[in-house]
Design an enzyme around this catalytic site. Structure first.
Site, PDB file in Angstrom:
ATOM      1  N   TYR A  11      17.848  -0.416  12.601  1.00  0.00           N
ATOM      2  CA  TYR A  11      17.234  -0.875  13.849  1.00  0.00           C
ATOM      3  C   TYR A  11      17.144  -2.395  13.928  1.00  0.00           C
ATOM      4  O   TYR A  11      17.823  -3.030  14.758  1.00  0.00           O
ATOM      5  CB  TYR A  11      15.854  -0.227  13.976  1.00  0.00           C
ATOM      6  N   ASP A  31      25.443  -1.258   4.081  1.00  0.00           N
ATOM      7  CA  ASP A  31      24.470  -0.228   4.459  1.00  0.00           C
ATOM      8  C   ASP A  31      24.977   1.106   3.921  1.00  0.00           C
ATOM      9  O   ASP A  31      26.176   1.386   3.992  1.00  0.00           O
ATOM     10  CB  ASP A  31      24.347  -0.177   5.994  1.00  0.00           C
ATOM     11  N   PHE A  73      17.265  -6.096   4.667  1.00  0.00           N
ATOM     12  CA  PHE A  73      16.488  -5.180   5.499  1.00  0.00           C
ATOM     13  C   PHE A  73      16.349  -3.798   4.870  1.00  0.00           C
ATOM     14  O   PHE A  73      15.373  -3.097   5.159  1.00  0.00           O
ATOM     15  CB  PHE A  73      17.162  -4.991   6.865  1.00  0.00           C
ATOM     16  N   TYR A 141       3.707   1.848   0.546  1.00  0.00           N
ATOM     17  CA  TYR A 141       4.677   1.080   1.326  1.00  0.00           C
ATOM     18  C   TYR A 141       4.353  -0.408   1.270  1.00  0.00           C
ATOM     19  O   TYR A 141       5.200  -1.238   0.935  1.00  0.00           O
ATOM     20  CB  TYR A 141       4.699   1.564   2.777  1.00  0.00           C
ATOM     21  N   ASN A 170       4.375  -5.210  14.374  1.00  0.00           N
ATOM     22  CA  ASN A 170       5.002  -3.975  14.861  1.00  0.00           C
ATOM     23  C   ASN A 170       6.244  -4.269  15.690  1.00  0.00           C
ATOM     24  O   ASN A 170       6.135  -4.790  16.809  1.00  0.00           O
ATOM     25  CB  ASN A 170       4.001  -3.142  15.688  1.00  0.00           C
ATOM     26  N   ARG A 221      -2.573  -3.030  17.168  1.00  0.00           N
ATOM     27  CA  ARG A 221      -1.367  -3.573  16.561  1.00  0.00           C
ATOM     28  C   ARG A 221      -0.791  -4.695  17.422  1.00  0.00           C
ATOM     29  O   ARG A 221      -0.973  -4.733  18.632  1.00  0.00           O
ATOM     30  CB  ARG A 221      -0.309  -2.481  16.375  1.00  0.00           C
ATOM     31  N   ARG A 282      -4.222   8.742   9.709  1.00  0.00           N
ATOM     32  CA  ARG A 282      -3.173   8.780   8.693  1.00  0.00           C
ATOM     33  C   ARG A 282      -3.617   7.965   7.488  1.00  0.00           C
ATOM     34  O   ARG A 282      -4.107   6.835   7.656  1.00  0.00           O
ATOM     35  CB  ARG A 282      -1.861   8.216   9.233  1.00  0.00           C
ATOM     36  N   ASP A 285      -3.493   3.665   7.025  1.00  0.00           N
ATOM     37  CA  ASP A 285      -3.429   2.920   8.285  1.00  0.00           C
ATOM     38  C   ASP A 285      -4.638   1.994   8.443  1.00  0.00           C
ATOM     39  O   ASP A 285      -5.764   2.475   8.610  1.00  0.00           O
ATOM     40  CB  ASP A 285      -3.403   3.887   9.474  1.00  0.00           C
TER      41      ASP A 285
END
Length: 307
Positions: A11, A31, A73, A141, A170, A221, A282, A285
Site C-alpha cells: 500500500y 517484495d 516498508f 507490533y 494513520n 487517531r 482490541r 489499542d
C-alpha cells in the site's frame, strides 16, 4: 541516488515508488508478494520477488543496481494479530529487518529510511506527541518496530550509516488517479471498511470499544494521506543525502479524529447509512494517537498537504 524499496508492491510502498518515478529517481522494488501486488509496481521499474531475509538475492540486487539507499516498508502491520501471535511480528518485523540491514551494510549502503509507527509510543501522556515522548509500546507490533529503531541507532554509531525512522500515524487515502489504493486481505483499516459498508459489500462496521477516555468514548487517531507519506519518504532521503542527522520523525497532521467522527464523515460523503456494531476493545489499542509534526516540518521541510 539509486533506491531499493522493500515492500514496494504494498500500500504505502507502491505510492512511494510512484513518487520516486515522478521525481526521476532510479528505483528497484523487492517484495515477496505475501501482502503486495505485482501490478502495483509501475511498468519499467525493476522488480525482484524475494523475501528480505534472502540475503543472497538482496546482496545481488544491491550490487547489480549500485544501490546506495534502502527504504524499508516490508512488515506485518496488525496490532491485534501481534498480540495473538507475537513471534510472527518479532520474526517478520524485527529479525527480518536485522538480516536486511546486515546485508545492506556489507554491500556499502549508506542511507536507510525505515517505516516505523506511532505505536512505539503506547498510551501517551502528552498529546500531540513529540518524538521525545517516552516509547512504551502496548503491543508486540509497536515493540517490533521500536527494536528496529534501536538497532538502527547502534548501527549508525558503529558502521556510519545514516537513517530516518518515520513514525506513521494513520495512513489513509489513495492515489488521485485511482490506480493505487488499499488492497489488504483481510482489510483491517477503518476508511476502506467504511466505504465497503457504504457500497453494500459489508453489512456493518465493528467499533472496537466506546468507553475510552476521549470526547465520545472512541479512539482518536491522526489520519495522514498516503501520498503525503510518500512525499515525506522522498524528503527524508534528500535530508540524509544532504548530511542530515539520523533520528526518528513523526508523520502526521497534528489533528485527531474519533472513530465515530470518521464514521459520520463517511456517511456525509457517501450519503449512505453505515451500520455500527460495538465490540470490546482490541488489545494493544491506545486511546489517543496524534502527532506533533514540528520536527518533520523543521528538518525535512515536510508538511501534510492532502490530509
Amino acid at each position: 541516488m539509486n533506491v531499493l524499496v522493500t515492500g514496494g508492491a504494498g500500500y504505502i510502498g507502491s505510492h512511494f515508488v510512484r513518487a520516486l518515478c515522478d521525481a526521476g529517481v532510479a528505483v528497484v522494488v523487492l517484495d515477496d508478494l505475501s501482502a503486495g501486488h505485482a501490478d502495483a509496481v509501475p511498468e519499467g521499474v525493476p522488480f525482484v520477488r524475494a523475501d528480505v531475509r534472502d540475503s543472497e538475492t538482496v546482496r545481488r540486487t544491491l550490487e547489480e543496481h549500485a544501490i546506495d539507499s534502502v527504504v524499508h516498508f516490508a512488515a506485518r502491520i496488525q496490532v491485534g494479530e501481534s498480540v495473538a501471535n507475537p513471534r510472527k511480528y518479532y520474526r517478520d518485523n524485527t529479525l527480518a529487518t536485522l538480516e536486511l540491514l546486515d546485508t545492506a551494510v556489507d554491500a556499502g549502503v549508506r542511507r536507510i529510511v525505515f517505516s516505523s509507527t506511532a505505536a512505539v509510543y503506547g498510551n501517551p501522556h502528552t498529546v500531540p506527541i513529540p518524538e521525545e515522548h517516552p516509547t512504551l509500546p502496548t503491543s508486540p507490533y509497536g515493540e517490533s518496530k521500536l527494536f528496529v529503531e534501536h538497532i538502527l541507532a547502534s548501527y549508525a554509531r558503529a558502521y556510519g550509516i545514516a537513517f530516518a525512522a518515520l513514525r506513521y500515524f494513520n495512513a489513509a487515502g489513495a492515489h488521485p488517479d485511482g490506480s493505487l489504493g488499499e488492497r489488504h486481505d483481510p482489510e483491517t483499516h477503518l476508511v476502506p471498511l467504511l466505504l465497503q459498508c457504504a457500497r453494500g459489500d459489508r453489512r456493518s462496521i465493528t467499533l472496537y470499544g466506546d468507553d475510552y477516555p476521549t470526547r465520545d468514548g472512541t479512539c482518536v487517531r491522526d489520519y495522514v494521506h498516503v501520498c503525503d507519506l510518500a512525499d515525506a519518504h522522498l524528503a527524508a532521503l534528500h535530508y540524509l543525502e544532504g548530511g542530515g542527522e539520523s533520528g526518528a520523525f513523526n508523520l502526521g497532521t497534528g489533528h485527531g479524529y474519533t472513530v465515530r467522527e470518521v464514521i459520520e464523515a463517511a456517511e456525509a460523503v457517501t450519503g449512505a447509512r453505515i451500520a455500527v456494531t460495538v465490540g470490546p476493545r482490541r488489545p494493544g489499542d491506545p486511546a489517543e494517537l496524534v502527532a506533533s509534526p514540528r520536527k518533520a516540518e523543521r528538518l525535512l521541510g515536510f508538511r501534510a498537504q492532502r490530509s
